[in-house]
Design a protein around this motif. Structure first.
Motif, PDB file in Angstrom:
ATOM      1  N   ASP A 177       0.820  -1.203   0.000  1.00  0.00           N
ATOM      2  CA  ASP A 177       0.000   0.000   0.000  1.00  0.00           C
ATOM      3  C   ASP A 177       0.854   1.252   0.000  1.00  0.00           C
ATOM      4  OD1 ASP A 177      -2.819  -1.078   2.105  1.00  0.00           O
ATOM      5  OD2 ASP A 177      -2.440  -1.248  -0.054  1.00  0.00           O
ATOM      6  N   THR A 178       0.391   2.262  -0.701  1.00  0.00           N
ATOM      7  CA  THR A 178       0.957   3.606  -0.599  1.00  0.00           C
ATOM      8  C   THR A 178      -0.158   4.534  -0.154  1.00  0.00           C
ATOM      9  OG1 THR A 178       0.432   4.235  -2.869  1.00  0.00           O
ATOM     10  CG2 THR A 178       2.549   3.113  -2.487  1.00  0.00           C
ATOM     11  N   LEU A 179       0.218   5.677   0.409  1.00  0.00           N
ATOM     12  CA  LEU A 179      -0.806   6.600   0.886  1.00  0.00           C
ATOM     13  C   LEU A 179      -1.678   7.134  -0.250  1.00  0.00           C
ATOM     14  CD1 LEU A 179      -1.841   7.695   3.531  1.00  0.00           C
ATOM     15  CD2 LEU A 179      -0.332   9.667   3.254  1.00  0.00           C
ATOM     16  N   TYR A 192      -5.760  13.876  -2.144  1.00  0.00           N
ATOM     17  CA  TYR A 192      -5.970  14.233  -0.740  1.00  0.00           C
ATOM     18  C   TYR A 192      -4.936  13.582   0.181  1.00  0.00           C
ATOM     19  CZ  TYR A 192     -10.523  16.017  -2.249  1.00  0.00           C
ATOM     20  OH  TYR A 192     -11.517  16.714  -2.875  1.00  0.00           O
ATOM     21  N   TYR A 193      -3.945  12.890  -0.375  1.00  0.00           N
ATOM     22  CA  TYR A 193      -3.045  12.106   0.482  1.00  0.00           C
ATOM     23  C   TYR A 193      -2.207  12.970   1.418  1.00  0.00           C
ATOM     24  CZ  TYR A 193       0.973  13.145  -2.586  1.00  0.00           C
ATOM     25  OH  TYR A 193       1.956  13.757  -3.291  1.00  0.00           O
ATOM     26  N   ILE A 194      -1.875  14.198   1.008  1.00  0.00           N
ATOM     27  CA  ILE A 194      -1.086  15.070   1.882  1.00  0.00           C
ATOM     28  C   ILE A 194      -1.901  15.461   3.114  1.00  0.00           C
ATOM     29  CG2 ILE A 194       0.047  17.322   2.052  1.00  0.00           C
ATOM     30  CD1 ILE A 194       0.807  17.050  -0.895  1.00  0.00           C
ATOM     31  N   GLU A 195      -3.169  15.783   2.907  1.00  0.00           N
ATOM     32  CA  GLU A 195      -4.035  16.131   4.027  1.00  0.00           C
ATOM     33  C   GLU A 195      -4.218  14.938   4.960  1.00  0.00           C
ATOM     34  OE1 GLU A 195      -6.725  18.532   6.326  1.00  0.00           O
ATOM     35  OE2 GLU A 195      -5.042  18.889   4.991  1.00  0.00           O
ATOM     36  N   VAL A 196      -4.349  13.726   4.395  1.00  0.00           N
ATOM     37  CA  VAL A 196      -4.476  12.511   5.211  1.00  0.00           C
ATOM     38  C   VAL A 196      -3.207  12.300   6.030  1.00  0.00           C
ATOM     39  CG1 VAL A 196      -4.692   9.989   5.136  1.00  0.00           C
ATOM     40  CG2 VAL A 196      -6.152  11.417   3.682  1.00  0.00           C
ATOM     41  N   ALA A 197      -2.039  12.521   5.404  1.00  0.00           N
ATOM     42  CA  ALA A 197      -0.769  12.380   6.134  1.00  0.00           C
ATOM     43  C   ALA A 197      -0.702  13.359   7.299  1.00  0.00           C
ATOM     44  CB  ALA A 197       0.399  12.601   5.182  1.00  0.00           C
ATOM     45  N   ARG A 198      -1.135  14.595   7.071  1.00  0.00           N
ATOM     46  CA  ARG A 198      -1.092  15.611   8.129  1.00  0.00           C
ATOM     47  C   ARG A 198      -2.010  15.228   9.291  1.00  0.00           C
ATOM     48  NH1 ARG A 198      -3.895  19.721   9.983  1.00  0.00           N
ATOM     49  NH2 ARG A 198      -5.581  19.417   8.469  1.00  0.00           N
ATOM     50  N   LEU A 199      -3.232  14.777   8.977  1.00  0.00           N
ATOM     51  CA  LEU A 199      -4.197  14.437  10.021  1.00  0.00           C
ATOM     52  C   LEU A 199      -3.756  13.215  10.830  1.00  0.00           C
ATOM     53  CD1 LEU A 199      -7.508  15.024   8.051  1.00  0.00           C
ATOM     54  CD2 LEU A 199      -6.717  16.320  10.028  1.00  0.00           C
ATOM     55  N   ASN A 200      -2.964  12.355  10.203  1.00  0.00           N
ATOM     56  CA  ASN A 200      -2.482  11.177  10.912  1.00  0.00           C
ATOM     57  C   ASN A 200      -1.130  11.404  11.583  1.00  0.00           C
ATOM     58  OD1 ASN A 200      -4.238   8.520  10.419  1.00  0.00           O
ATOM     59  ND2 ASN A 200      -4.409   9.825   8.601  1.00  0.00           N
ATOM     60  N   GLY A 201      -0.618  12.615  11.510  1.00  0.00           N
ATOM     61  CA  GLY A 201       0.640  12.943  12.173  1.00  0.00           C
ATOM     62  C   GLY A 201       1.843  12.251  11.572  1.00  0.00           C
ATOM     63  N   LEU A 202       1.794  11.963  10.272  1.00  0.00           N
ATOM     64  CA  LEU A 202       2.912  11.280   9.618  1.00  0.00           C
ATOM     65  C   LEU A 202       4.034  12.281   9.315  1.00  0.00           C
ATOM     66  CD1 LEU A 202       0.964   9.020   7.073  1.00  0.00           C
ATOM     67  CD2 LEU A 202       1.827   8.399   9.329  1.00  0.00           C
ATOM     68  N   ARG A 209       3.639   1.736   7.399  1.00  0.00           N
ATOM     69  CA  ARG A 209       4.106   0.350   7.384  1.00  0.00           C
ATOM     70  C   ARG A 209       2.910  -0.583   7.487  1.00  0.00           C
ATOM     71  NH1 ARG A 209       7.942   0.413  12.495  1.00  0.00           N
ATOM     72  NH2 ARG A 209       6.028   1.415  13.249  1.00  0.00           N
ATOM     73  N   PRO A 210       3.044  -1.796   6.959  1.00  0.00           N
ATOM     74  CA  PRO A 210       1.950  -2.756   7.104  1.00  0.00           C
ATOM     75  C   PRO A 210       1.560  -2.916   8.567  1.00  0.00           C
ATOM     76  CG  PRO A 210       3.577  -3.579   5.553  1.00  0.00           C
ATOM     77  CD  PRO A 210       4.161  -2.330   6.156  1.00  0.00           C
ATOM     78  N   GLY A 211       0.245  -2.877   8.816  1.00  0.00           N
ATOM     79  CA  GLY A 211      -0.267  -2.985  10.177  1.00  0.00           C
ATOM     80  C   GLY A 211      -0.653  -1.659  10.786  1.00  0.00           C
ATOM     81  N   ASP A 212      -0.120  -0.551  10.235  1.00  0.00           N
ATOM     82  CA  ASP A 212      -0.517   0.775  10.729  1.00  0.00           C
ATOM     83  C   ASP A 212      -2.009   1.006  10.446  1.00  0.00           C
ATOM     84  OD1 ASP A 212       2.512   2.621   9.808  1.00  0.00           O
ATOM     85  OD2 ASP A 212       2.044   1.335  11.531  1.00  0.00           O
ATOM     86  N   GLU A 213      -2.682   1.719  11.345  1.00  0.00           N
ATOM     87  CA  GLU A 213      -4.074   2.102  11.115  1.00  0.00           C
ATOM     88  C   GLU A 213      -4.131   3.593  10.825  1.00  0.00           C
ATOM     89  OE1 GLU A 213      -6.588   0.810  14.317  1.00  0.00           O
ATOM     90  OE2 GLU A 213      -6.810  -1.175  13.414  1.00  0.00           O
ATOM     91  N   LEU A 214      -4.778   3.942   9.715  1.00  0.00           N
ATOM     92  CA  LEU A 214      -4.854   5.329   9.283  1.00  0.00           C
ATOM     93  C   LEU A 214      -6.294   5.818   9.315  1.00  0.00           C
ATOM     94  CD1 LEU A 214      -2.439   5.301   6.210  1.00  0.00           C
ATOM     95  CD2 LEU A 214      -1.927   5.913   8.584  1.00  0.00           C
ATOM     96  N   TYR A 215      -6.432   7.072   9.645  1.00  0.00           N
ATOM     97  CA  TYR A 215      -7.724   7.752   9.738  1.00  0.00           C
ATOM     98  C   TYR A 215      -7.973   8.531   8.455  1.00  0.00           C
ATOM     99  CZ  TYR A 215     -10.700  11.722  11.149  1.00  0.00           C
ATOM    100  OH  TYR A 215     -11.653  12.691  11.211  1.00  0.00           O
ATOM    101  N   PHE A 216      -9.130   8.271   7.823  1.00  0.00           N
ATOM    102  CA  PHE A 216      -9.520   8.994   6.607  1.00  0.00           C
ATOM    103  C   PHE A 216     -10.814   9.749   6.919  1.00  0.00           C
ATOM    104  CE2 PHE A 216      -6.793   5.651   5.158  1.00  0.00           C
ATOM    105  CZ  PHE A 216      -6.108   6.171   4.066  1.00  0.00           C
ATOM    106  N   PRO A 217     -10.738  11.078   7.019  1.00  0.00           N
ATOM    107  CA  PRO A 217     -11.923  11.863   7.423  1.00  0.00           C
ATOM    108  C   PRO A 217     -12.903  12.017   6.271  1.00  0.00           C
ATOM    109  CG  PRO A 217     -10.133  13.329   6.872  1.00  0.00           C
ATOM    110  CD  PRO A 217      -9.575  11.921   6.745  1.00  0.00           C
ATOM    111  N   PRO A 218     -14.130  12.482   6.590  1.00  0.00           N
ATOM    112  CA  PRO A 218     -15.064  12.817   5.505  1.00  0.00           C
ATOM    113  C   PRO A 218     -14.510  13.932   4.641  1.00  0.00           C
ATOM    114  CG  PRO A 218     -16.187  12.744   7.627  1.00  0.00           C
ATOM    115  CD  PRO A 218     -14.712  12.706   7.907  1.00  0.00           C
ATOM    116  N   LEU A 219     -14.788  13.887   3.350  1.00  0.00           N
ATOM    117  CA  LEU A 219     -14.359  14.972   2.464  1.00  0.00           C
ATOM    118  C   LEU A 219     -15.162  16.220   2.750  1.00  0.00           C
ATOM    119  CD1 LEU A 219     -13.999  13.309  -1.046  1.00  0.00           C
ATOM    120  CD2 LEU A 219     -12.193  14.374   0.284  1.00  0.00           C
ATOM    121  N   LYS A 220     -14.508  17.358   2.801  1.00  0.00           N
ATOM    122  CA  LYS A 220     -15.219  18.622   2.933  1.00  0.00           C
ATOM    123  C   LYS A 220     -15.780  19.001   1.583  1.00  0.00           C
ATOM    124  CE  LYS A 220     -12.351  20.389   6.705  1.00  0.00           C
ATOM    125  NZ  LYS A 220     -11.444  21.468   7.152  1.00  0.00           N
TER     126      LYS A 220
END
Length: 222
Positions: A177-179, A192-202, A209-220
């Motif tokens: 997987d890639t972001l 939107y991957y940059i915004e997802v990275a920011r919200l997940n504190g990456l 990494r495999p096994g990480d859990e990522l948060y994907f918010p609703p689209l504005k």
């Protein structure tokens, strides 16, 4: 032979259709047919210079039960409780469509017939009069009902089985997987991957990494 079971509409003060039963009414004559319509709501992805449309799922939309009930006062089939055609229609309308002052809205409904169990609210009530006595009183009428599906919040949450109650998504990173790839799967748009990275504190868009859990918010919405 046992009595033929008639279609029944039950009215409730609560959305569950279990408690606070206010009354019931049976169809005089079972309908020859009914229709169920279902709608899912989508919106187009918003990427620039798209080479084709991508539909983003928003949620389940309006679902309706369309039902026609025949009310016959010619005496072929007795109207329950000795009511007239107009009396039956008045009771039906009061029970399923009229504003109820005690609950400040029309009643919640449960339609039951055979395998059909449909919970909702009546959003349309149309009466077509077909036959009359010499004095103009109704002898036969057809009532067309549109009942919009309506579930209580607890039942809706159980049916949805969402991973988060606010329509967000939690996804587990898998090998390969890639972001941007994961972002595209959720939104239909990888931008939107940059915004997802920011919200997940990456620290980086590559810091997954495999096994990480990522948060994907609703689209504005734009």
């Amino acid at each position: 032979m046992g009595q033929i079971k008639k279609l029944q509409i039950a009215a409730y003060a609560d959305a569950t259709g279990v408690n606070q039963l206010l009354g019931t009414i049976n169809a005089m004559i079972n309908p020859a047919s009914y229709s169920l319509s279902y709608v899912a709501e989508y919106e187009l992805s918003k990427e620039d210079a798209a080479s084709g449309p991508t539909q983003i799922f928003k949620g389940m939309g309006q679902s309706d039960l369309n039902l026609d009930l025949l009310v016959d006062g010619t005496g072929i089939i007795p109207i329950p409780d000795g009511m007239t055609v107009d009396g039956y229609i008045d009771r039906l309308q009061y029970l399923i469509f009229s504003y109820q002052g005690t609950v400040h809205r029309p009643n919640f409904l449960k339609v039951s017939w055979g395998s059909l169990v449909y919970k909702g609210v009546c959003k349309s009530f149309t009466t077509n009069y077909k036959l009359f006595n010499a004095d103009g009183t109704a002898l036969r009428a057809e009532v067309k009902l549109v009942i919009a599906k309506s579930l209580d919040f607890k039942s809706k949450k159980g049916l949805a089985k969402k991973e988060s109650p606010d329509l967000t998504h939690i996804r587990t990173v898998k090998a390969g997987d890639t972001l941007p790839m994961m972002t595209y799967r959720i939104y239909g748009d990888a931008s939107y991957y940059i915004e997802v990275a920011r919200l997940n504190g990456l620290s980086s868009v590559h810091a997954i990494r495999p096994g990480d859990e990522l948060y994907f918010p609703p689209l504005k919405k734009a």
